[in-house]
Structure formats: C-alpha cells, structure tokens
Write a protein that holds these residues in place. Structure first.
Motif, PDB file in Angstrom:
ATOM      1  N   ILE A  76       0.826  43.240 -21.870  1.00 51.07           N
ATOM      2  CA  ILE A  76      -0.267  44.166 -21.589  1.00 51.07           C
ATOM      3  C   ILE A  76       0.247  45.602 -21.607  1.00 51.07           C
ATOM      4  CG2 ILE A  76      -1.924  44.933 -19.841  1.00 51.07           C
ATOM      5  CD1 ILE A  76      -2.161  42.009 -18.965  1.00 51.07           C
ATOM      6  N   ARG A  77      -0.437  46.447 -22.369  1.00 50.67           N
ATOM      7  CA  ARG A  77      -0.114  47.864 -22.452  1.00 50.67           C
ATOM      8  C   ARG A  77      -1.259  48.677 -21.876  1.00 50.67           C
ATOM      9  NH1 ARG A  77       4.196  46.169 -22.833  1.00 50.67           N
ATOM     10  NH2 ARG A  77       5.379  45.802 -24.710  1.00 50.67           N
ATOM     11  N   PRO A  78      -0.983  49.884 -21.368  1.00 51.40           N
ATOM     12  CA  PRO A  78      -2.071  50.730 -20.876  1.00 51.40           C
ATOM     13  C   PRO A  78      -3.154  50.903 -21.943  1.00 51.40           C
ATOM     14  CG  PRO A  78       0.030  51.663 -20.243  1.00 51.40           C
ATOM     15  CD  PRO A  78       0.331  50.518 -21.193  1.00 51.40           C
ATOM     16  N   GLY A  79      -4.389  50.753 -21.532  1.00 44.88           N
ATOM     17  CA  GLY A  79      -5.519  50.873 -22.432  1.00 44.88           C
ATOM     18  C   GLY A  79      -6.000  49.547 -23.000  1.00 44.88           C
ATOM     19  N   ASP A  80      -5.213  48.484 -22.840  1.00 45.58           N
ATOM     20  CA  ASP A  80      -5.646  47.173 -23.313  1.00 45.58           C
ATOM     21  C   ASP A  80      -6.860  46.698 -22.518  1.00 45.58           C
ATOM     22  OD1 ASP A  80      -3.662  47.159 -25.223  1.00 45.58           O
ATOM     23  OD2 ASP A  80      -2.427  45.639 -24.228  1.00 45.58           O
ATOM     24  N   ILE A  81      -7.539  45.699 -23.054  1.00 42.97           N
ATOM     25  CA  ILE A  81      -8.788  45.204 -22.486  1.00 42.97           C
ATOM     26  C   ILE A  81      -8.665  43.703 -22.257  1.00 42.97           C
ATOM     27  CG2 ILE A  81     -11.258  44.861 -22.952  1.00 42.97           C
ATOM     28  CD1 ILE A  81     -11.022  47.477 -24.713  1.00 42.97           C
ATOM     29  N   LEU A  82      -9.049  43.256 -21.065  1.00 49.91           N
ATOM     30  CA  LEU A  82      -9.050  41.827 -20.767  1.00 49.91           C
ATOM     31  C   LEU A  82     -10.392  41.234 -21.160  1.00 49.91           C
ATOM     32  CD1 LEU A  82      -7.417  41.844 -17.211  1.00 49.91           C
ATOM     33  CD2 LEU A  82      -6.302  41.524 -19.430  1.00 49.91           C
ATOM     34  N   VAL A  83     -10.358  40.038 -21.746  1.00 56.10           N
ATOM     35  CA  VAL A  83     -11.574  39.325 -22.133  1.00 56.10           C
ATOM     36  C   VAL A  83     -11.480  37.928 -21.549  1.00 56.10           C
ATOM     37  CG1 VAL A  83     -12.994  38.485 -24.029  1.00 56.10           C
ATOM     38  CG2 VAL A  83     -11.779  40.665 -24.250  1.00 56.10           C
ATOM     39  N   ALA A  84     -12.468  37.572 -20.724  1.00 59.03           N
ATOM     40  CA  ALA A  84     -12.428  36.293 -20.013  1.00 59.03           C
ATOM     41  C   ALA A  84     -13.735  35.536 -20.199  1.00 59.03           C
ATOM     42  CB  ALA A  84     -12.162  36.539 -18.532  1.00 59.03           C
ATOM     43  N   GLY A  85     -13.747  34.316 -19.691  1.00 60.93           N
ATOM     44  CA  GLY A  85     -14.920  33.466 -19.779  1.00 60.93           C
ATOM     45  C   GLY A  85     -15.818  33.605 -18.566  1.00 60.93           C
ATOM     46  N   GLU A  86     -16.242  32.472 -18.059  1.00 58.67           N
ATOM     47  CA  GLU A  86     -17.168  32.420 -16.931  1.00 58.67           C
ATOM     48  C   GLU A  86     -16.465  32.699 -15.602  1.00 58.67           C
ATOM     49  OE1 GLU A  86     -20.444  31.892 -17.067  1.00 58.67           O
ATOM     50  OE2 GLU A  86     -20.546  31.446 -19.212  1.00 58.67           O
ATOM     51  N   ASN A  87     -17.178  33.363 -14.712  1.00 65.93           N
ATOM     52  CA  ASN A  87     -16.813  33.488 -13.299  1.00 65.93           C
ATOM     53  C   ASN A  87     -15.453  34.135 -13.053  1.00 65.93           C
ATOM     54  OD1 ASN A  87     -17.643  33.174 -10.647  1.00 65.93           O
ATOM     55  ND2 ASN A  87     -16.783  31.134 -10.457  1.00 65.93           N
ATOM     56  N   PHE A  88     -15.134  35.161 -13.814  1.00 63.54           N
ATOM     57  CA  PHE A  88     -13.864  35.859 -13.626  1.00 63.54           C
ATOM     58  C   PHE A  88     -13.831  36.494 -12.239  1.00 63.54           C
ATOM     59  CE2 PHE A  88     -10.975  39.477 -13.942  1.00 63.54           C
ATOM     60  CZ  PHE A  88      -9.870  38.893 -14.539  1.00 63.54           C
ATOM     61  N   GLY A  89     -12.725  36.339 -11.534  1.00 60.16           N
ATOM     62  CA  GLY A  89     -12.545  36.950 -10.219  1.00 60.16           C
ATOM     63  C   GLY A  89     -13.075  36.127  -9.062  1.00 60.16           C
ATOM     64  N   GLN A  90     -13.342  34.859  -9.286  1.00 57.44           N
ATOM     65  CA  GLN A  90     -13.811  34.010  -8.186  1.00 57.44           C
ATOM     66  C   GLN A  90     -12.724  33.883  -7.129  1.00 57.44           C
ATOM     67  OE1 GLN A  90     -14.489  30.208 -10.104  1.00 57.44           O
ATOM     68  NE2 GLN A  90     -12.493  29.468  -9.484  1.00 57.44           N
ATOM     69  N   GLY A  91     -13.091  33.449  -5.959  1.00 56.54           N
ATOM     70  CA  GLY A  91     -12.112  33.227  -4.902  1.00 56.54           C
ATOM     71  C   GLY A  91     -12.244  34.248  -3.801  1.00 56.54           C
ATOM     72  N   SER A  92     -11.124  34.641  -3.248  1.00 55.12           N
ATOM     73  CA  SER A  92     -11.139  35.531  -2.089  1.00 55.12           C
ATOM     74  C   SER A  92     -11.635  36.921  -2.473  1.00 55.12           C
ATOM     75  CB  SER A  92      -9.749  35.629  -1.471  1.00 55.12           C
ATOM     76  OG  SER A  92      -8.908  36.401  -2.284  1.00 55.12           O
ATOM     77  N   SER A  93     -11.985  37.679  -1.465  1.00 53.29           N
ATOM     78  CA  SER A  93     -12.560  39.007  -1.696  1.00 53.29           C
ATOM     79  C   SER A  93     -11.517  40.115  -1.734  1.00 53.29           C
ATOM     80  CB  SER A  93     -13.594  39.314  -0.607  1.00 53.29           C
ATOM     81  OG  SER A  93     -12.950  39.342   0.653  1.00 53.29           O
ATOM     82  N   ARG A  94     -10.275  39.767  -1.922  1.00 54.31           N
ATOM     83  CA  ARG A  94      -9.208  40.771  -1.881  1.00 54.31           C
ATOM     84  C   ARG A  94      -9.379  41.858  -2.930  1.00 54.31           C
ATOM     85  NH1 ARG A  94      -4.987  36.392  -3.953  1.00 54.31           N
ATOM     86  NH2 ARG A  94      -5.530  35.624  -1.910  1.00 54.31           N
ATOM     87  N   GLU A  95      -9.198  43.089  -2.494  1.00 54.25           N
ATOM     88  CA  GLU A  95      -9.257  44.221  -3.430  1.00 54.25           C
ATOM     89  C   GLU A  95      -7.968  44.345  -4.236  1.00 54.25           C
ATOM     90  OE1 GLU A  95     -10.541  47.887  -1.777  1.00 54.25           O
ATOM     91  OE2 GLU A  95     -12.352  47.005  -0.935  1.00 54.25           O
ATOM     92  N   HIS A  96      -6.972  43.585  -3.884  1.00 54.40           N
ATOM     93  CA  HIS A  96      -5.704  43.640  -4.606  1.00 54.40           C
ATOM     94  C   HIS A  96      -5.864  43.246  -6.072  1.00 54.40           C
ATOM     95  CE1 HIS A  96      -4.653  43.243  -0.375  1.00 54.40           C
ATOM     96  NE2 HIS A  96      -3.474  43.779  -0.664  1.00 54.40           N
ATOM     97  N   ALA A  97      -6.810  42.356  -6.369  1.00 51.59           N
ATOM     98  CA  ALA A  97      -6.973  41.876  -7.745  1.00 51.59           C
ATOM     99  C   ALA A  97      -7.374  43.006  -8.693  1.00 51.59           C
ATOM    100  CB  ALA A  97      -7.960  40.712  -7.789  1.00 51.59           C
ATOM    101  N   PRO A  98      -8.444  43.750  -8.421  1.00 48.26           N
ATOM    102  CA  PRO A  98      -8.730  44.862  -9.337  1.00 48.26           C
ATOM    103  C   PRO A  98      -7.653  45.943  -9.312  1.00 48.26           C
ATOM    104  CG  PRO A  98     -10.362  44.789  -7.559  1.00 48.26           C
ATOM    105  CD  PRO A  98      -9.512  43.570  -7.450  1.00 48.26           C
ATOM    106  N   LEU A  99      -7.014  46.150  -8.179  1.00 46.41           N
ATOM    107  CA  LEU A  99      -5.939  47.143  -8.115  1.00 46.41           C
ATOM    108  C   LEU A  99      -4.774  46.753  -9.018  1.00 46.41           C
ATOM    109  CD1 LEU A  99      -5.828  47.989  -4.296  1.00 46.41           C
ATOM    110  CD2 LEU A  99      -6.677  49.441  -6.165  1.00 46.41           C
ATOM    111  N   ALA A 100      -4.426  45.465  -9.053  1.00 45.11           N
ATOM    112  CA  ALA A 100      -3.334  44.996  -9.911  1.00 45.11           C
ATOM    113  C   ALA A 100      -3.674  45.207 -11.382  1.00 45.11           C
ATOM    114  CB  ALA A 100      -3.037  43.529  -9.631  1.00 45.11           C
ATOM    115  N   ILE A 101      -4.930  44.931 -11.739  1.00 45.40           N
ATOM    116  CA  ILE A 101      -5.370  45.121 -13.128  1.00 45.40           C
ATOM    117  C   ILE A 101      -5.288  46.604 -13.497  1.00 45.40           C
ATOM    118  CG2 ILE A 101      -7.359  44.957 -14.678  1.00 45.40           C
ATOM    119  CD1 ILE A 101      -8.133  42.386 -13.068  1.00 45.40           C
ATOM    120  N   LEU A 102      -5.796  47.455 -12.626  1.00 41.25           N
ATOM    121  CA  LEU A 102      -5.735  48.898 -12.881  1.00 41.25           C
ATOM    122  C   LEU A 102      -4.296  49.396 -12.947  1.00 41.25           C
ATOM    123  CD1 LEU A 102      -8.666  49.991 -10.565  1.00 41.25           C
ATOM    124  CD2 LEU A 102      -8.547  50.376 -13.047  1.00 41.25           C
ATOM    125  N   GLY A 103      -3.445  48.859 -12.098  1.00 42.64           N
ATOM    126  CA  GLY A 103      -2.044  49.262 -12.084  1.00 42.64           C
ATOM    127  C   GLY A 103      -1.329  48.966 -13.392  1.00 42.64           C
TER     128      GLY A 103
END
Length: 166
Positions: free
Chosen positions: A49-76
C-alpha cells in the motif's frame, strides 16, 4: 475533491480486528497503527500500500467493534478512500469523523481488480476505473459529510467552525 490511486482488493466481512488487531490498540497514532494494518489478514499487504492508494472491499466492511483505531490505521497508511459494497454502520460514522472517505458501490466492488487505477470524484460519486475503462456511480455523500472530509474529520471541522486554530 478528487482522488486517484491504485486499488487493493479485499473480501467480504473484513472486521475491525482484521484491519488492526486488538494487540495494537495501545496507541492512537495513525502512523504507528498503520505499521500493522491488515497484518492478520495478509502480512504483505501493508508493504504494497502506497499513499493515495484506494481500498476496494465487498460486503459489510468494518464490522465488529466500534474502535476508531481502524479508520486511523487506514489513514495512517495514506489511504483516503475505501470503496465497498456496504459498510458496517459504526465504522461508517467513525471513518467520516476521522476524515476517511467511504463510498458504497456494489458494482465497483465486484468489478475492480487488484492493481486497477481508479479516479474518484467525490462531489458526483463517480468511480472511474482507468485500467478497465469503466465508470461506476457510488451512493452520493451528503454535503456535510464531504465538509468533514475536507476539514480532516469532525474535530478539525468543529475547530474551524469555532475559529480555533490547530
């Protein structure tokens, strides 16, 4: 607002533990979290993964706990956009609150392949696959949500509105 980058294809039901494992939740620093992005899903994915790349996923991406760490890791990792067939509700809100763009588009989710070059126009929801010469339309993002993204998330948005400098 436009984004262009190389697609990284993920599957259905990618939960927040696969985005960033619980053992790394000792920090909220996006760069430190990004070091372990998708580590338990595909140990080599983060290195591709390089800066500016785009993730493409299927159904229900991000299910599970409500932790804000997940979007922060993606942005990081320098990823600003995730395209998926659908998103878990809490992840959807956490993502925009942190300035991560999420576009729901089942057609693009099925069509885009790993490595395809995508151009996204946020105002229109257009997802143009430059590699395959295809155009898809995502569900529109309301103007307020676009303002959150442009500001860098909810806290910077509120600071701007109140005239507080960061």
């Amino acid at each position: 607002m436009e984004f262009q980058g190389r697609a990284h294809r993920l599957g259905d039901h990618i939960d927040t533990d696969l985005i960033i494992a619980g053992r790394y939740l000792v920090t909220t620093d996006p760069q430190r979290l990004a070091e372990h992005l998708f580590e338990d899903l595909d140990p080599g994915l983060r290195a591709r993964i390089r800066p500016g790349d785009i993730l493409v996923a299927g159904e229900n991406f991000g299910q599970g706990s409500s932790r804000e760490h997940a979007p922060l890791a993606i942005l990081g990792a320098g990823v600003r956009v995730v395209v998926a067939a659908s998103f878990a509700r809490i992840f959807y809100r956490n993502a925009f609150n942190n300035g991560l763009v999420l576009l729901e588009c089942p057609e693009a989710s099925r069509s885009v392949q790993d490595g395809d070059e995508l151009r996204i126009v946020l105002e229109t929801g257009e997802i143009r696959n430059l590699t395959r010469n295809e155009v898809h339309r995502a569900r529109p993002i309301p103007p307020f949500m676009r303002q959150l993204v442009e500001a860098g998330g909810l806290i910077p948005y509120v600071q701007q509105r109140l005239g507080i400098l960061r």
